[in-house]
Write an enzyme that holds these catalytic residues in place. Sequence first.
Site, PDB file in Angstrom:
ATOM      1  N   ARG A 172       5.463   3.485 -10.325  1.00  0.00           N
ATOM      2  CA  ARG A 172       4.460   3.960  -9.198  1.00  0.00           C
ATOM      3  C   ARG A 172       5.051   4.090  -8.054  1.00  0.00           C
ATOM      4  O   ARG A 172       5.318   2.975  -7.409  1.00  0.00           O
ATOM      5  CB  ARG A 172       3.279   3.065  -9.310  1.00  0.00           C
ATOM      6  CG  ARG A 172       2.109   3.608  -8.753  1.00  0.00           C
ATOM      7  CD  ARG A 172       1.140   2.773  -8.458  1.00  0.00           C
ATOM      8  NE  ARG A 172       1.297   1.851  -7.247  1.00  0.00           N
ATOM      9  CZ  ARG A 172       0.959   0.531  -7.013  1.00  0.00           C
ATOM     10  NH1 ARG A 172       0.290  -0.028  -7.879  1.00  0.00           N
ATOM     11  NH2 ARG A 172       1.198  -0.230  -5.937  1.00  0.00           N
ATOM     12  N   HIS A 212      -1.205   2.252  -5.277  1.00  0.00           N
ATOM     13  CA  HIS A 212      -2.287   2.303  -6.255  1.00  0.00           C
ATOM     14  C   HIS A 212      -3.200   3.261  -6.070  1.00  0.00           C
ATOM     15  O   HIS A 212      -3.312   4.153  -6.976  1.00  0.00           O
ATOM     16  CB  HIS A 212      -2.831   1.009  -6.546  1.00  0.00           C
ATOM     17  CG  HIS A 212      -4.090   1.066  -7.491  1.00  0.00           C
ATOM     18  ND1 HIS A 212      -3.872   1.376  -8.641  1.00  0.00           N
ATOM     19  CD2 HIS A 212      -5.318   0.829  -7.173  1.00  0.00           C
ATOM     20  CE1 HIS A 212      -5.276   1.233  -9.323  1.00  0.00           C
ATOM     21  NE2 HIS A 212      -5.919   1.298  -8.280  1.00  0.00           N
ATOM     22  N   TYR A 223       2.910  -6.563  -1.029  1.00  0.00           N
ATOM     23  CA  TYR A 223       3.324  -7.391  -2.316  1.00  0.00           C
ATOM     24  C   TYR A 223       4.452  -6.576  -3.033  1.00  0.00           C
ATOM     25  O   TYR A 223       4.794  -7.475  -4.000  1.00  0.00           O
ATOM     26  CB  TYR A 223       2.073  -7.203  -3.287  1.00  0.00           C
ATOM     27  CG  TYR A 223       1.615  -5.832  -3.638  1.00  0.00           C
ATOM     28  CD1 TYR A 223       2.229  -5.021  -4.503  1.00  0.00           C
ATOM     29  CD2 TYR A 223       0.345  -5.266  -2.994  1.00  0.00           C
ATOM     30  CE1 TYR A 223       1.812  -3.842  -4.900  1.00  0.00           C
ATOM     31  CE2 TYR A 223      -0.057  -3.927  -3.279  1.00  0.00           C
ATOM     32  CZ  TYR A 223       0.765  -3.365  -4.160  1.00  0.00           C
ATOM     33  OH  TYR A 223       0.296  -2.028  -4.479  1.00  0.00           O
TER      34      TYR A 223
END
Lengths: 344, 425
Positions: free
Chosen positions: B318, B322, B331
């Site tokens: 990805r 998100h 993160y």
Amino acid sequence: MTETQAQPAQQQTAEGAAETLQNLTLAKSLNNGLRAAMEADPKVLVMGEDVGKLGGVFRITDGLQKDFGEHRVMDTPLAESGIIGAAVGLAMRGYRPVCEIQFDGFVFPGFDQIISQVAKITYRSQGAWSMPLTVRIPYGGGIGAVEHHAESPEAFFCHIAGIKVVACSNAHDAYWMIQQAIASNDPVIFFEPKRRYWEKSKVDTANKPDTTFSTVVRRPGDQVTLIGYGATMPVALAAADAAAAEGISAEVLDLRTLSPLDLDPVLESVRHTGRAVVITEAPREGSLASEVAARISEEAFHSLAAPVQRVTGFDTPYPPSKLEEEYLPDLDKVLFAVDRALSY
Amino acid sequence: MAADPPVGQAPAETAPTVGPRPPDAAPGADGADGVDVGAQAAADRNPADEHMARGLRATSNSPDLIQLLSPEGVFTPHPDFPLEVTADLLKGLYRDLVLVRRFDREGNALQRQGQLSIWVPLLGQEAAQIGSGRALRPQDFAFPSYREHGVAWCRGVDPTELLGIFRGTDHSGWDPVAARFHDYTIVIGNQALNGAGYAMGQAFDGKVGSGDPDTDEATIVYFGDGGTAQGDIHEGMVFAAAFDAPVVFYCQNNQWAISEPIEKMTRVPLYKRAAGYGMPGFRVDGNDVLACLAVTRWALDECRSGNGPVMIEAFTYRMDAHTTSDDPTRYRLADETEHWKLLDPIERVRAYLAREGLADKEFFDFVQAEADQLADRFRTFAVAMPVPTHERIFANVYTDPNPQVQRQQQEFDEYLAGFDSEAGQ
């Protein structure tokens, strides 16, 4: 608990209170409350999806993993049944898990664990087990979100015997109510009004309340009682302001604890005003508003000057977000209900 | 690039991090020595206490990775998954990839400009979606999660039909029956069971194993690495296996479930879970559109002929957040994203086309112009989308007329009319 508590006890000693009052968002206040609970009891655990490094998608657990470690603030696999089911086992082992469900509409994979295990274990085991776990659920609409991110499922949980259900509506309550929920030896479903997360209010962190957070009068009045909780409280208060401008005196009550209901203040208010409007974002049929209306009818029938009005969502799925303003209770809908009650 | 790790050698989860490439492995990115520099680099960073470095480790691939087109655009046929690679096929796939990426980027931009409430980017997963989407036959049925804009494209869903969900004008914007492409499913994993049941129906209807590839049907279910933790995915596989359902479980492992790296979900490579359900499982290079096409086509044909279910793990990444609400800098390391940029799903197709002389500058320019036109059309449509009338709230709650809903709609109509009459006074 019938005294008026508009906000924290500012009437206390002027200097002392001034030092302990902070103007905080509801989100930050929850974060502080979780932190206080974790500092007070090493058995308190936080678990859920993205609650660790990310601090949760709403940042309610921000910084907790950094300060308390990965064993007390756990990013779990992405499974709500897993989160709640595992929390049951941890609770049996003496921990006090605080589960985060990311959004209201995602709790349902975990619903089985809540209704089949969480709610029944104490009863089944004749008290051998207690179930001191808390399930935090950001709930409600008004944030322009996609499907499953704006629901108000509290009535499902209120229908389950064996769990407590609460909803905070401001930063001060959030700080103390989350600590009370975690300290409870019974399981608590803790609803957080997500569209109010960033609203600020005064928080008194020094003076620990000695009562539980049951129904409270937010604003006194004489002609009609507006009853809400969580996300609908600002709507109710705004409606009371608008009504006052039209010369109508409305009393506003915040239920705070949705199950078991603290009805005495509600009945006392309705006996005084003779009229009640109950407000919830959830669909009407079988809603908490229906339960409150029924109980008022049962126990204060002779005081009523008009049928109890309900201002709710429609009995439809939550609509696409461009239509949520139409769906949600708002100031106009509450005033409309007030007019109906007064003109009955 | 020289210091970056090659692809396709030591598996992240089970094999030694340093060692020779197994003889049957797909060629690596560098076609060279087979040392997993990435894992070593991760070890050098002392990743034990660091989620982000664990995520970095996931960039290593398993020796079982099926790859036909390397990141440098070198094509190597696979003995088990034959694919006739023509110029037309490659150019068509290239066009798909470029157009899908272009409107995906436009979706992000529209959200940033306040035209959409959210966008779910597919950046980096174009090949995993186009390869599998183009493997579907018209009679097949696809159950997406909510990131499958590329699969929607392959099913003939116009990109503008995706916009209603993200602009908040509706919950779904296409006819799922006509497109044979289910509505997006937002609750993680629900669609696995729905897809299994649909495939059971295909089998019950005698649409499996007749030998006619034009009428035999299959189903594909899309989900992510995070979704594999949900009970519904597990149950979907159990049901599909119990009923020999013709369904391909297609997991796009993009390494991240919002902030949680794949290591939070599994100890073993995801494709190996298939064995536990009694179905074959494959890990395909999810950034290789040819491998995704060849393996998915094979899997769907297996299902069509009655040998389903099958699981495919498309190993991808990805590249973006998100959703537009997410901030991945909280993160994960930029190093990891930079590494995956070198494995880009589009560049390798372009390199192959150019090197083999299958496409010229005119072709690439034409596709780019077409992509820009699509983005324009996408944007123009988005900003002009009307807000639905309030009747939409009450429509289609039931198929039968429902007195309660009707009464609430009538009351609401009267309530709104009251404002109109007030305004008129």
